[in-house]
Design an enzyme around this catalytic site. Structure first.
Site, PDB file in Angstrom:
ATOM      1  CB  ALA A 159      -0.934  -0.009   1.203  1.00  0.00           C
ATOM      2  CD  GLN A 160       2.240   5.836  -2.225  1.00  0.00           C
ATOM      3  OE1 GLN A 160       2.253   5.152  -3.234  1.00  0.00           O
ATOM      4  NE2 GLN A 160       3.317   6.468  -1.800  1.00  0.00           N
ATOM      5  CB  SER A 161      -0.509   4.130   4.085  1.00  0.00           C
ATOM      6  OG  SER A 161      -0.918   2.770   4.079  1.00  0.00           O
ATOM      7  CG  ASP A 191       3.535   7.528   1.683  1.00  0.00           C
ATOM      8  OD1 ASP A 191       4.317   7.420   0.727  1.00  0.00           O
ATOM      9  OD2 ASP A 191       2.363   7.920   1.559  1.00  0.00           O
ATOM     10  NE  ARG A 211       0.684   4.376  -5.239  1.00  0.00           N
ATOM     11  CZ  ARG A 211       1.423   4.705  -6.281  1.00  0.00           C
ATOM     12  NH1 ARG A 211       0.992   4.432  -7.508  1.00  0.00           N
ATOM     13  NH2 ARG A 211       2.599   5.283  -6.132  1.00  0.00           N
TER      14      ARG A 211
END
Length: 654
Positions: A273-275, A278, A292
């Site tokens: 996932a993008q989170s 990050d 996203r």
């Protein structure tokens, strides 16, 4: 009572919701665990949760025994101690002591009997003595200040348990690992090898299995799946879905509510996932990352809206099966006004088997898999054989681990007093790695008595860091691509090309580049009887001087053809580029000419001027002199058309 056979049970689908009572009465648990053993599968609890859990267990045991006085007494059955009825403060503080916490962890983690306060204090004294004798470990180890002693004691006991013989540990076969989420029952009255499995989330014991058969007026199950930006959920009417126990198809699953949708939240071709990316690497600023992040928020909002709309359905559900791996759980749990409570272990269960992408069909498949009872026949001889193999494998792994530890200890001891390497050996390795064949040959000739055994044989661990993969000078020179050094070692110094490393690779096998392999093949041709080239040295075929020259000529011609092809492609590219530029220039000139013609055609037609001869000439006649023939023809047609219109107008006025 119906007559059951192994064939009839294996042929017809068996539904856990419609299992006959007479068949349930024949079931006997294969491995029946006590309640205390089942507690060990719970996750680690906090101090307050352990205190409340222990208090409830003690009171429940007292009520089961019919001893109401004992249920009201201040006792701790874990530590086998009792308090006065007036000493409630001391009773409450007891659950926060290291002694009580150690007995709780001892029971949950080690499954061992509790110790008395005197025994606990003796263990602490022994622990402090052992820790004080290891300064290096105490300087590097840091634990929580409120759990130092308890954690160290538990870790020490776990280490002791790990060092015990492997026969004391349960060995799971491949079949047991595959069906570890199932509770298995034997049917000895039918066959000793027959076993029936039901998922433990539905029925952890036979009483629960019997209770599962009781009819209910309104029976709902909810299945929620989320992952990879996909969400699928359904509220299943179990009573309507399982009316026919033999009909286990997807069409038989009746839903009173369902919802599926998808958002682009995962990083294409990279996963995750993008989170999560990050959090690991920092926030990315690309357009895709922003999309996203936005979709993750929208997905979370939409999922929670669906759960809020289904709140009553979820409250009425007998079971709620949730599949939300990794960070997807925060979408469903632990937010303000959350519908699902993660501590509701009696209703909220995880899906106990692997699943595919969350879709509506997958929701149906999960339900069918959950209610399907597994019927297998156990080959006890094969199981015992697999168990013995697992034991042997574990014993072998333990021996290898001990051997590795002893080797590391020996290496560490030797590193304290490393043996000295002679300058001649060190220079030998340096010149070989640098590929300086003349200097290497002169150095070996100068120290023949010392260096020739190492050149013709194997090197020791003292001389080479990676002697297991490169046991000879020939391996080193071949792997680095020094063709002239390889040729010199074989022809002049009689180096042995048949020596293999621990991976059974000779110097030819580790050769870097075609040139080095050609040297081995030329030596095989010139010195055919010196070594077992094909069988031991792994050199496939010899190469004569003529064949080598022919190969060199072929390589030269191939390179010439490639160069010619490259020049041809470059010339064609240049020609296409020049044609494109010429076409663009022609189009640009044509557009300029058309623009000039348009400006001239829009000039006033009746304006006149006087020529040098005294006659009057119109501006149109002056401009026509500088026009191209095509523009002049267009202008004349326009003038004739205007003249015709003027004549028509005059005729109409008459």
């Amino acid at each position: 009572m119906a007559q059951y056979t192994v064939e009839s049970l294996k042929q017809e689908p068996l539904c856990a919701l419609h299992m006959p009572d007479d068949l349930i009465n024949l079931l006997e648990p294969v491995n029946e665990h006590s309640s205390e053993e089942q507690v060990t599968s719970f996750p680690q609890l906090t101090k307050d949760q352990l205190e409340n859990l222990q208090t409830r267990l003690e009171q429940q045991r007292a009520r089961d025994l019919g001893d109401e006085d004992s249920a009201s007494n201040l006792t701790c059955r874990t530590c086998h101690t009792q308090f006065d009825a007036s000493d409630r403060e001391g009773h409450r503080k007891h659950f926060a002591t290291d002694w009580h916490r150690y007995n709780i962890k001892r029971k949950l983690d080690l499954n061992q009997a509790p110790v008395t306060l005197q025994e606990f204090e003796a263990l602490l004294e022994n622990l402090s003595e052992s820790l004080s004798g290891s300064e290096s470990e105490s300087e590097e180890t840091a634990t929580a200040p409120d759990e130092d002693d308890v954690s160290n004691l538990i870790d020490k006991q776990l280490d002791l348990n790990d060092s015990e013989p492997s026969e004391q540990k349960p060995i799971l076969t491949a079949l047991q690992k595959k069906y570890s989420a199932l509770v298995w029952y034997g049917v000895p009255s039918i066959s000793k090898s027959l076993q029936i499995g039901v998922y433990g989330h539905l029925a952890p014991n036979r009483d629960a299995l019997s209770d599962l058969q009781r009819p209910r007026a309104n029976r709902l199950w909810s299945i929620i799946m989320i992952g990879g930006g996909h969400f699928a959920a359904g509220v299943i009417d179990v009573k309507q879905s399982a009316r026919n126990p033999l009909d286990m198809s997807g069409k038989a699953v009746k839903m009173i509510a369902h919802k599926t949708f998808h958002r682009y939240t995962t990083r294409r071709k990279q996963g995750g996932a993008q989170s999560a990316n990050d959090n690991a690497k920092g926030a990315a600023n690309s357009a895709g990352a922003q999309i996203r992040r936005y979709n993750e928020l929208k997905l979370q909002q939409e999922v929670r809206e669906v759960l809020g709309q289904w709140k009553q359905h979820l409250i009425d559900s007998e079971f709620i099966f949730v599949h939300a791996p990794s960070n997807n759980r925060k979408v469903l749990f632990n937010y303000e006004d959350a519908v699902l409570n993660p501590r509701d272990n009696s209703r909220i269960k995880s899906v106990p088997f692997p699943t595919r992408r969350p879709t509506l069909n997958e929701i149906r498949r999960v339900f069918i898999e959950l209610v399907s009872a597994k019927v297998i026949e156990i080959d006890y001889a094969a199981v015992e054989s697999a168990r013995q193999k697992a034991l042997e494998k574990e014993a072998k792994a333990r021996q290898q681990l001990e051997k590795s530890r002893m080797k590391k200890m020996t290496a560490h001891t030797e590193s304290d007093h490393p043996p000295e390497i002679s300058p001649e050996l060190e220079k030998l390795l340096t010149l070989t790695k640098q590929g300086k064949e003349q200097l290497l040959l002169g150095h070996i000739r100068k120290h023949e008595s010392t260096l020739l055994p190492s050149v013709r044989g194997t090197l020791s661990d003292v001389m080479v860091d990676d002697a297991r993969r490169q046991p000879t000078l020939l391996h080193i020179a071949s792997s680095l691509g020094h063709a002239q050094v390889v040729d010199m070692l074989i022809r002049d110094l009689d180096a042995d090309p048949t020596i293999a490393n621990d991976l059974n690779k000779t110097a030819y096998d580790v050769a870097k580049g075609k040139e080095v392999r050609t040297v081995f093949r030329r030596c095989m041709c010139d010195l055919p009887d010196r070594w077992a080239w094909r069988d031991a040295a792994h050199v496939p075929t010899p190469m004569t001087r003529e064949a080598e020259l022919e190969q060199i000529e072929k390589d030269r011609q191939r390179q010439a053809r490639e160069e010619e092809r490259r020049l041809k492609i470059e010339n064609e590219r240049r020609a296409r580029e020049e044609a494109r530029l010429a076409k663009e220039e022609s189009e640009r000139q044509q557009r300029k000419q058309e623009q000039r013609d348009k400006q001239r055609a829009s000039a006033p037609l009746k304006s006149t001027t006087r020529t040098l001869g005294g006659s009057r000439a119109t501006s149109t006649e002056m401009s026509m002199a500088s026009m191209t023939p095509e523009a002049r023809m267009r202008l004349e047609r326009e003038m004739r058309a205007r003249a015709a219109e003027e004549r028509m107008r005059r005729l109409q006025q008459q």
